[in-house]
Every structure is written in C-alpha cells, then in structure tokens.
Design a protein around this motif. Structure first.
Motif, PDB file in Angstrom:
ATOM      1  N   VAL A   1     -55.638 -46.749 -31.024  1.00  0.00           N
ATOM      2  CA  VAL A   1     -54.754 -46.242 -29.622  1.00  0.00           C
ATOM      3  C   VAL A   1     -55.700 -46.590 -28.219  1.00  0.00           C
ATOM      4  O   VAL A   1     -54.664 -47.186 -27.865  1.00  0.00           O
ATOM      5  CB  VAL A   1     -54.999 -44.435 -30.333  1.00  0.00           C
ATOM      6  CG1 VAL A   1     -54.536 -44.060 -28.833  1.00  0.00           C
ATOM      7  CG2 VAL A   1     -54.172 -44.208 -31.653  1.00  0.00           C
ATOM      8  N   LEU A   2     -56.600 -47.242 -28.141  1.00  0.00           N
ATOM      9  CA  LEU A   2     -57.728 -46.729 -27.274  1.00  0.00           C
ATOM     10  C   LEU A   2     -57.457 -48.431 -26.774  1.00  0.00           C
ATOM     11  O   LEU A   2     -56.823 -49.030 -26.151  1.00  0.00           O
ATOM     12  CB  LEU A   2     -59.343 -46.821 -27.203  1.00  0.00           C
ATOM     13  CG  LEU A   2     -59.382 -45.737 -26.985  1.00  0.00           C
ATOM     14  CD1 LEU A   2     -60.965 -45.369 -27.140  1.00  0.00           C
ATOM     15  CD2 LEU A   2     -58.908 -45.257 -25.937  1.00  0.00           C
ATOM     16  N   LEU A   3     -57.423 -49.260 -27.658  1.00  0.00           N
ATOM     17  CA  LEU A   3     -56.752 -50.750 -27.640  1.00  0.00           C
ATOM     18  C   LEU A   3     -55.276 -50.971 -27.391  1.00  0.00           C
ATOM     19  O   LEU A   3     -55.396 -52.411 -26.677  1.00  0.00           O
ATOM     20  CB  LEU A   3     -57.264 -51.594 -28.910  1.00  0.00           C
ATOM     21  CG  LEU A   3     -56.380 -53.014 -29.089  1.00  0.00           C
ATOM     22  CD1 LEU A   3     -57.938 -53.808 -28.210  1.00  0.00           C
ATOM     23  CD2 LEU A   3     -56.846 -53.393 -29.767  1.00  0.00           C
ATOM     24  N   GLY A   4     -54.928 -50.409 -27.842  1.00  0.00           N
ATOM     25  CA  GLY A   4     -53.530 -50.009 -27.520  1.00  0.00           C
ATOM     26  C   GLY A   4     -53.373 -49.317 -26.075  1.00  0.00           C
ATOM     27  O   GLY A   4     -52.384 -50.389 -25.395  1.00  0.00           O
ATOM     28  N   LEU A   5     -53.468 -48.465 -25.521  1.00  0.00           N
ATOM     29  CA  LEU A   5     -53.524 -47.659 -24.529  1.00  0.00           C
ATOM     30  C   LEU A   5     -54.132 -48.542 -23.389  1.00  0.00           C
ATOM     31  O   LEU A   5     -53.420 -49.795 -22.006  1.00  0.00           O
ATOM     32  CB  LEU A   5     -54.001 -46.778 -24.323  1.00  0.00           C
ATOM     33  CG  LEU A   5     -53.706 -45.411 -24.772  1.00  0.00           C
ATOM     34  CD1 LEU A   5     -54.642 -43.925 -25.027  1.00  0.00           C
ATOM     35  CD2 LEU A   5     -52.115 -45.116 -24.166  1.00  0.00           C
ATOM     36  N   GLY A   6     -55.182 -49.931 -24.042  1.00  0.00           N
ATOM     37  CA  GLY A   6     -55.582 -50.789 -22.872  1.00  0.00           C
ATOM     38  C   GLY A   6     -54.977 -52.142 -22.322  1.00  0.00           C
ATOM     39  O   GLY A   6     -54.624 -52.138 -21.143  1.00  0.00           O
ATOM     40  N   ALA A   7     -54.070 -52.239 -23.883  1.00  0.00           N
ATOM     41  CA  ALA A   7     -53.379 -53.436 -23.770  1.00  0.00           C
ATOM     42  C   ALA A   7     -51.660 -53.041 -23.156  1.00  0.00           C
ATOM     43  O   ALA A   7     -51.918 -53.918 -21.848  1.00  0.00           O
ATOM     44  CB  ALA A   7     -52.886 -54.227 -25.147  1.00  0.00           C
ATOM     45  N   GLY A   8     -51.585 -52.233 -23.107  1.00  0.00           N
ATOM     46  CA  GLY A   8     -50.106 -51.060 -22.199  1.00  0.00           C
ATOM     47  C   GLY A   8     -50.559 -50.821 -20.277  1.00  0.00           C
ATOM     48  O   GLY A   8     -49.862 -51.859 -20.336  1.00  0.00           O
ATOM     49  N   TRP A   9     -51.935 -51.087 -20.009  1.00  0.00           N
ATOM     50  CA  TRP A   9     -52.297 -50.756 -19.166  1.00  0.00           C
ATOM     51  C   TRP A   9     -52.562 -52.569 -18.720  1.00  0.00           C
ATOM     52  O   TRP A   9     -51.297 -52.580 -17.233  1.00  0.00           O
ATOM     53  CB  TRP A   9     -53.784 -50.400 -18.514  1.00  0.00           C
ATOM     54  CG  TRP A   9     -54.255 -50.493 -17.251  1.00  0.00           C
ATOM     55  CD1 TRP A   9     -53.468 -49.670 -16.247  1.00  0.00           C
ATOM     56  CD2 TRP A   9     -54.928 -51.964 -16.777  1.00  0.00           C
ATOM     57  NE1 TRP A   9     -54.610 -50.171 -15.489  1.00  0.00           N
ATOM     58  CE2 TRP A   9     -54.923 -51.607 -15.323  1.00  0.00           C
ATOM     59  CE3 TRP A   9     -55.726 -52.915 -17.314  1.00  0.00           C
ATOM     60  CZ2 TRP A   9     -55.867 -52.292 -14.266  1.00  0.00           C
ATOM     61  CZ3 TRP A   9     -56.261 -53.858 -16.185  1.00  0.00           C
ATOM     62  CH2 TRP A   9     -56.676 -53.386 -14.487  1.00  0.00           C
ATOM     63  N   ALA A  10     -52.925 -53.044 -18.685  1.00  0.00           N
ATOM     64  CA  ALA A  10     -52.284 -54.376 -18.720  1.00  0.00           C
ATOM     65  C   ALA A  10     -51.023 -55.387 -18.581  1.00  0.00           C
ATOM     66  O   ALA A  10     -50.393 -55.689 -17.997  1.00  0.00           O
ATOM     67  CB  ALA A  10     -53.674 -55.382 -19.660  1.00  0.00           C
ATOM     68  N   PHE A  11     -50.605 -54.515 -19.584  1.00  0.00           N
ATOM     69  CA  PHE A  11     -48.964 -54.857 -20.332  1.00  0.00           C
ATOM     70  C   PHE A  11     -48.282 -54.277 -18.408  1.00  0.00           C
ATOM     71  O   PHE A  11     -46.862 -55.079 -18.129  1.00  0.00           O
ATOM     72  CB  PHE A  11     -47.928 -54.439 -20.579  1.00  0.00           C
ATOM     73  CG  PHE A  11     -46.910 -54.862 -21.026  1.00  0.00           C
ATOM     74  CD1 PHE A  11     -46.165 -55.675 -21.834  1.00  0.00           C
ATOM     75  CD2 PHE A  11     -45.595 -53.623 -20.470  1.00  0.00           C
ATOM     76  CE1 PHE A  11     -45.108 -55.865 -21.464  1.00  0.00           C
ATOM     77  CE2 PHE A  11     -43.796 -53.709 -20.902  1.00  0.00           C
ATOM     78  CZ  PHE A  11     -43.768 -55.151 -21.525  1.00  0.00           C
ATOM     79  N   VAL A  12     -48.518 -53.422 -17.651  1.00  0.00           N
ATOM     80  CA  VAL A  12     -47.776 -52.850 -16.895  1.00  0.00           C
ATOM     81  C   VAL A  12     -48.137 -53.775 -15.895  1.00  0.00           C
ATOM     82  O   VAL A  12     -46.982 -53.856 -14.541  1.00  0.00           O
ATOM     83  CB  VAL A  12     -48.351 -51.530 -16.703  1.00  0.00           C
ATOM     84  CG1 VAL A  12     -48.147 -50.853 -15.237  1.00  0.00           C
ATOM     85  CG2 VAL A  12     -47.760 -50.667 -17.879  1.00  0.00           C
ATOM     86  N   ARG A  13     -49.637 -53.695 -15.523  1.00  0.00           N
ATOM     87  CA  ARG A  13     -49.759 -54.158 -14.246  1.00  0.00           C
ATOM     88  C   ARG A  13     -49.265 -56.228 -14.074  1.00  0.00           C
ATOM     89  O   ARG A  13     -48.476 -56.369 -13.747  1.00  0.00           O
ATOM     90  CB  ARG A  13     -51.289 -55.141 -14.560  1.00  0.00           C
ATOM     91  CG  ARG A  13     -51.879 -53.880 -14.507  1.00  0.00           C
ATOM     92  CD  ARG A  13     -51.920 -53.403 -13.079  1.00  0.00           C
ATOM     93  NE  ARG A  13     -53.087 -54.551 -12.342  1.00  0.00           N
ATOM     94  CZ  ARG A  13     -53.226 -53.875 -10.269  1.00  0.00           C
ATOM     95  NH1 ARG A  13     -53.053 -53.069 -10.366  1.00  0.00           N
ATOM     96  NH2 ARG A  13     -53.810 -55.149 -10.681  1.00  0.00           N
ATOM     97  N   ARG A  14     -49.127 -56.741 -15.297  1.00  0.00           N
ATOM     98  CA  ARG A  14     -48.235 -58.068 -15.492  1.00  0.00           C
ATOM     99  C   ARG A  14     -47.055 -57.645 -15.586  1.00  0.00           C
ATOM    100  O   ARG A  14     -46.162 -58.798 -14.279  1.00  0.00           O
ATOM    101  CB  ARG A  14     -48.355 -58.384 -17.002  1.00  0.00           C
ATOM    102  CG  ARG A  14     -47.562 -60.155 -16.807  1.00  0.00           C
ATOM    103  CD  ARG A  14     -48.132 -60.516 -18.422  1.00  0.00           C
ATOM    104  NE  ARG A  14     -47.176 -61.776 -18.190  1.00  0.00           N
ATOM    105  CZ  ARG A  14     -47.978 -63.590 -17.286  1.00  0.00           C
ATOM    106  NH1 ARG A  14     -49.282 -63.168 -17.093  1.00  0.00           N
ATOM    107  NH2 ARG A  14     -46.985 -64.547 -17.317  1.00  0.00           N
ATOM    108  N   GLN A  15     -46.078 -56.277 -15.857  1.00  0.00           N
ATOM    109  CA  GLN A  15     -44.727 -56.492 -15.060  1.00  0.00           C
ATOM    110  C   GLN A  15     -44.160 -56.403 -13.635  1.00  0.00           C
ATOM    111  O   GLN A  15     -43.187 -56.871 -13.341  1.00  0.00           O
ATOM    112  CB  GLN A  15     -44.117 -55.249 -16.338  1.00  0.00           C
ATOM    113  CG  GLN A  15     -44.373 -55.461 -17.783  1.00  0.00           C
ATOM    114  CD  GLN A  15     -44.145 -57.083 -17.820  1.00  0.00           C
ATOM    115  OE1 GLN A  15     -42.310 -57.121 -18.181  1.00  0.00           O
ATOM    116  NE2 GLN A  15     -44.724 -58.168 -18.674  1.00  0.00           N
ATOM    117  N   GLN A  16     -45.342 -55.688 -13.388  1.00  0.00           N
ATOM    118  CA  GLN A  16     -45.637 -55.208 -11.696  1.00  0.00           C
ATOM    119  C   GLN A  16     -45.449 -56.325 -10.788  1.00  0.00           C
ATOM    120  O   GLN A  16     -45.169 -56.806  -9.894  1.00  0.00           O
ATOM    121  CB  GLN A  16     -46.672 -54.849 -11.418  1.00  0.00           C
ATOM    122  CG  GLN A  16     -46.508 -53.209 -12.110  1.00  0.00           C
ATOM    123  CD  GLN A  16     -47.789 -52.891 -11.506  1.00  0.00           C
ATOM    124  OE1 GLN A  16     -48.567 -52.343 -11.596  1.00  0.00           O
ATOM    125  NE2 GLN A  16     -47.358 -51.311 -11.589  1.00  0.00           N
TER     126      GLN A  16
END
Length: 493
Positions: free
Chosen positions: A236-251
């Motif tokens: 779950v923590l890995l997924g949340l970390g990847a989600g943070w990276a995904f949001v940063r890239r989309q911005q």
C-alpha cells in the motif's frame, strides 16, 4: 431547457442496447468464475493459492489498467478500443476454457483483466458522447449500471446450469456470444468518438499509474485474506508513493494522461468519493453475506448465489428509478435519500443472528442495494458529465476505477472488522482457529457433540462480527449522506 436538436434518436438508443452487452459482462465474469473454482481445483489439481490468483489476477490487472486504457480511448477512438478489447476478450476466454494447467489459466486470466479494462470506460464514454442531453445521458448511465447489476443476478443462474451440465471451461465460454454480438452489431450502431488534438499516450504516466493501483489493490486484498501484515502495508505504501509521483508528473505535463484540474469541480470530486464509499460498503457487505450464507447457514456456493440474486435486482430498481426521479428532483437529494435507505438496511443486517431466518437477511440486503442503486447511477453520471467531451474517456476511467478501489478497501476493512470480532469471541489457539472457515473444517473432524458445540460458538462469534461490520457500514453511509447533501444538493443531472 435543452434544445430538441441535441436529443438522441433511435440509432443512439439502439447503440445503448449494444453497450449493455459489455456492461453485463463486467459483473458476469467474476460471478461465474467464483462458481467454477471448485471444479477447476479438482480437475486441474490447483492449490488454494492458485485458485486465489485465478480470481485476483483478473481483478488486479483490471483495476491497474482501467485509467490507462480509458485515456487511450480518448486518443485512438472509444469504439475502436471497445471492439478491440471485445475481440481480445473472446480469444482469451476461449484459451482459458481449455487451459491445461493452473499456471496457464492464471496467466490468461491476468490478460483477460487487461482486455476487460477496455470495456467499461469505453461504454461510459460512448454513452456520454451519444447522449449529449443531460436527462437522456442520466437515463443511459442508469441503464448501464442496471446492466452491470443484472450480470450479478444472471451469473449464478446461467453459470450454475452450465457447470451442472458441462465442464468447468464452459463458464469461460459464456462471455464469447456477448462479445461476438458486440463485434457484429457494434460497427453498425456505435459512432466513433475520439478527443480532437490529443497527443499520444504518455508511457511513463501509464507505467506509474499502474504502479499506483496494483500495489494498493494487492495490499488491500492481502489484508482481507490474511489480516494486516508487513507485506500488505509495504504494498500500500508503494502504491501511495507511486500515486504521489503520478500526481506530480500530471501537474507538469501540457497534455496530462488524467487532467487533475477535473477534481477542481466539487461535484466531480464529491461524486467520485461517493462512488468509492458506496461501493466500499456494498462490496464489503456482499463479501460478509456470502460468508454468512455458506459458513453460518451452511448453503452451497450455488444456493448462496441464488439467495444473493434479489439484492442485484434491488440495485436495478434503485438505479432505474433514480434516473426517472432525477428529472424533477436534484441528484444530491436522491443520492442522499438513497444512502439513508441503505443505512436502514444496514440496521436490519446489524440485527442478524445465527438463527435468523434467511428472509430477514435477504430483506436487509435488498434494502441496502436499493438504497445504493441511485448512488451508483447518479454519481457515475455526475463524474462523466462533469468532464469536458475531450476528457470523457479519462472521466469514465475515474468512474470505473473508483468502485474497484472502494470495493477492495471495503472487503479489506469490513472483512478485518469481522475477523477481529470473531477472534475476540473464540479461543484462537483452539480448534476454532482464526476464521469461521477454520472452525467449520475443524468441526468436521470432531465427534458430533464437540463439533456442534464448536460450530455454535464460532458461528455466534462470526455473526457478532457481521453485526459490527453492518454498523460500521451504516456510519459510513450516514457520513457520506451529510457530504452529498451539502455539496450536491443544488445540482440536477
């Protein structure tokens, strides 16, 4: 007042009838697979872990690729993506039906999840494109949601009949006629729609989005199956970390895979969270009810499936009724009212005991599903309707991914509530074990009197956990009701 020039005609409604086919498949596939698992285990000599992956492999890849493939449809065309996915699903289903061993079946099921991820985002995006009038679009989305629920009711009936008369592979052949019909009539009835001016799919964003969803879904399912542990938390923590990276890239991207500005709309954000929490309580409760019917009431899987069919019709009635009512009443009030009805249903389920007649249980599940039906139809409509046309595929992917995440979380959380309550009510060091399933297996090996005593205590402990989980679900629906009435109250679909 909407101009008549925007109203859909006969061809669009015929196209919607075609879109019902893949919508039916969305729930039919998992229902039939669950029924086939005992025969698969026997004929292919599959272990319990392999049987779990036959189901979860499909669910993981489906959830992990929904966002990617929904966005891809905006770029290459939503009809093209739908028909390509239908063809791939048909071929892979035929391969699954003749799989020679569990390893091949697990691999094919994972690929089927990818093919399945092309279906619902394309169905919703095409429905939005074909029905620009808001009222007609709401009706269309309600029909799609009802079709998904109908698959839940049809699956145990048709799948059970096939498995009684043919080999386990016949269950995997069931989707093929639906997909072949789609391939034949789809090009004649469905218009092609794509977003103008969109660039190619950003592959790094696609990879990170998959890395966001897959570990989270895996971790939640591990918690549901075995309770919290280090591996599940790490996933779950890995997924949340990847989600943070995904949001940063989309911005940073000029043409993001998912435009996060969509979530600036309070209606879309609230509707998405409502889908997450609504499916959270629905899937978690369905999981608990299935356990109750088989382990407390002692029914076979097929009989348990038949007892759960009425709740599917509750969703159908609630979703279709809500789309008609939405012509006169704001969507937020309908959704909020439905959630209050569901809360009353959870109150019925919280009163269930080991000796409660099954009619009371079914009544509670029907009230819950009828109350959640409006949420499923109208919240989905608000999500896909709040996005601009060139983002319809991405919005549809959000509307398709939110239930997957909410459902996985619901099974994990409500399942853990039942497990913890069960463990507090029995001696886990004794034959009752950590779960009711362990107690049922242990009771079969004991003398009749001792086995009956063990089952009585274990079933009472499980039922207590079942009641606690229903109260937690009621609290979730009440809190969601407050948010919906505050944010969505003025809005009509």
């Amino acid at each position: 007042m909407t101009s008549d020039t925007t109203l859909a005609g006969r061809r669009e409604w015929l196209g919607l009838a075609v879109l019902v086919l893949p919508a039916l498949l969305a729930s039919l596939e998992l229902t039939v697979t669950h029924l086939a698992l005992p025969a698969i285990g026997r004929d292919l000599d599959a272990s319990s872990t392999q049987l779990l992956w036959i189901v979860d492999g499909y669910a993981f890849t489906l959830a992990g690729t929904l966002a990617v493939l929904g966005t891809l449809g905006d770029r290459i065309g939503r009809r093209r993506l739908l028909l390509t996915g239908a063809l791939a699903f048909s071929v892979l289903s035929a391969v699954a039906a003749v799989a020679p061993n569990p390893e091949v079946l697990v691999a094919v099921r994972a690929l089927l999840g990818v093919a399945g991820a092309t279906l619902m985002p394309s169905v919703l995006a095409l429905a939005v494109a074909m029905f620009p009038d808001a009222r007609q679009r709401t009706q269309a989305v309600g029909i799609v949601v009802a079709a998904v629920s109908a698959g839940t009711a049809i699956g145990p009936l048709v799948g059970g009949w096939l498995l009684d008369h043919f080999w386990w592979g016949s269950a995997f052949l069931l989707p093929i006629p639906l997909m072949l019909a789609l391939l034949v009539v789809g090009p004649m009835t469905l218009p092609e729609h794509r977003a103008p001016g969109r660039r190619g799919l950003d592959l790094p964003s696609a990879a990170v989005s998959i890395l966001t969803v897959l570990p989270v879904v895996y971790g939640l399912k591990q918690v549901a199956a075995d309770g919290p542990d280090v591996a599940a938390a790490a996933a779950v923590l890995l997924g949340l970390g990847a989600g943070w990276a995904f949001v940063r890239r989309q911005q940073r991207l000029a043409d993001p895979m998912i435009d996060l500005r969509l979530f600036a709309s309070p209606a879309l954000t609230t509707a998405t969270l409502t889908l997450v929490l609504g499916i959270f309580v629905l899937w978690g409760t369905n999981y608990a009810v299935a356990q109750y019917l088989q382990l407390v009431a002692g029914l076979t899987p097929l009989a348990a499936g038949l007892w759960t069919a009425p709740s599917a019709f509750g969703v159908i009635a609630g979703s279709l009724g809500a789309t008609r009512l939405a012509r006169r009443v704001p969507a937020g009030r309908i959704i909020g009212g439905g959630l209050l009805v569901a809360t009353a249903g959870f109150g019925v389920l919280a009163s269930i005991g080991p000796a409660t007649p099954l009619g009371v249980l079914v009544t509670g599940t029907v009230v819950v599903s009828a109350g959640l039906g409006p949420m499923m139809a109208l919240a989905t409509d608000l999500v896909v309707g709040s996005a601009p046309p060139d983002r319809a595929g991405a919005a549809s992917a959000i509307a398709s991914t939110a239930p997957q995440l909410g459902g996985g979380l619901g099974i994990a959380v409500l399942g853990s509530v039942i497990t913890l309550t069960y463990r507090s009510g029995v001696d886990t060091a004794g034959p009752a074990g950590d779960t009711l399933a362990h107690a049922v297996a242990a009771a079969a090996a004991l003398p009749p009197d001792a086995g009956a005593a063990l089952l009585t205590a274990a079933r009472a402990a499980f039922t207590a956990g079942f009641g606690v989980s229903a109260l937690v679900a009621a609290a979730v629906t009440l809190a969601t009701t407050a948010a919906v009435l505050r944010v969505l109250r003025p809005r009509t679909p």
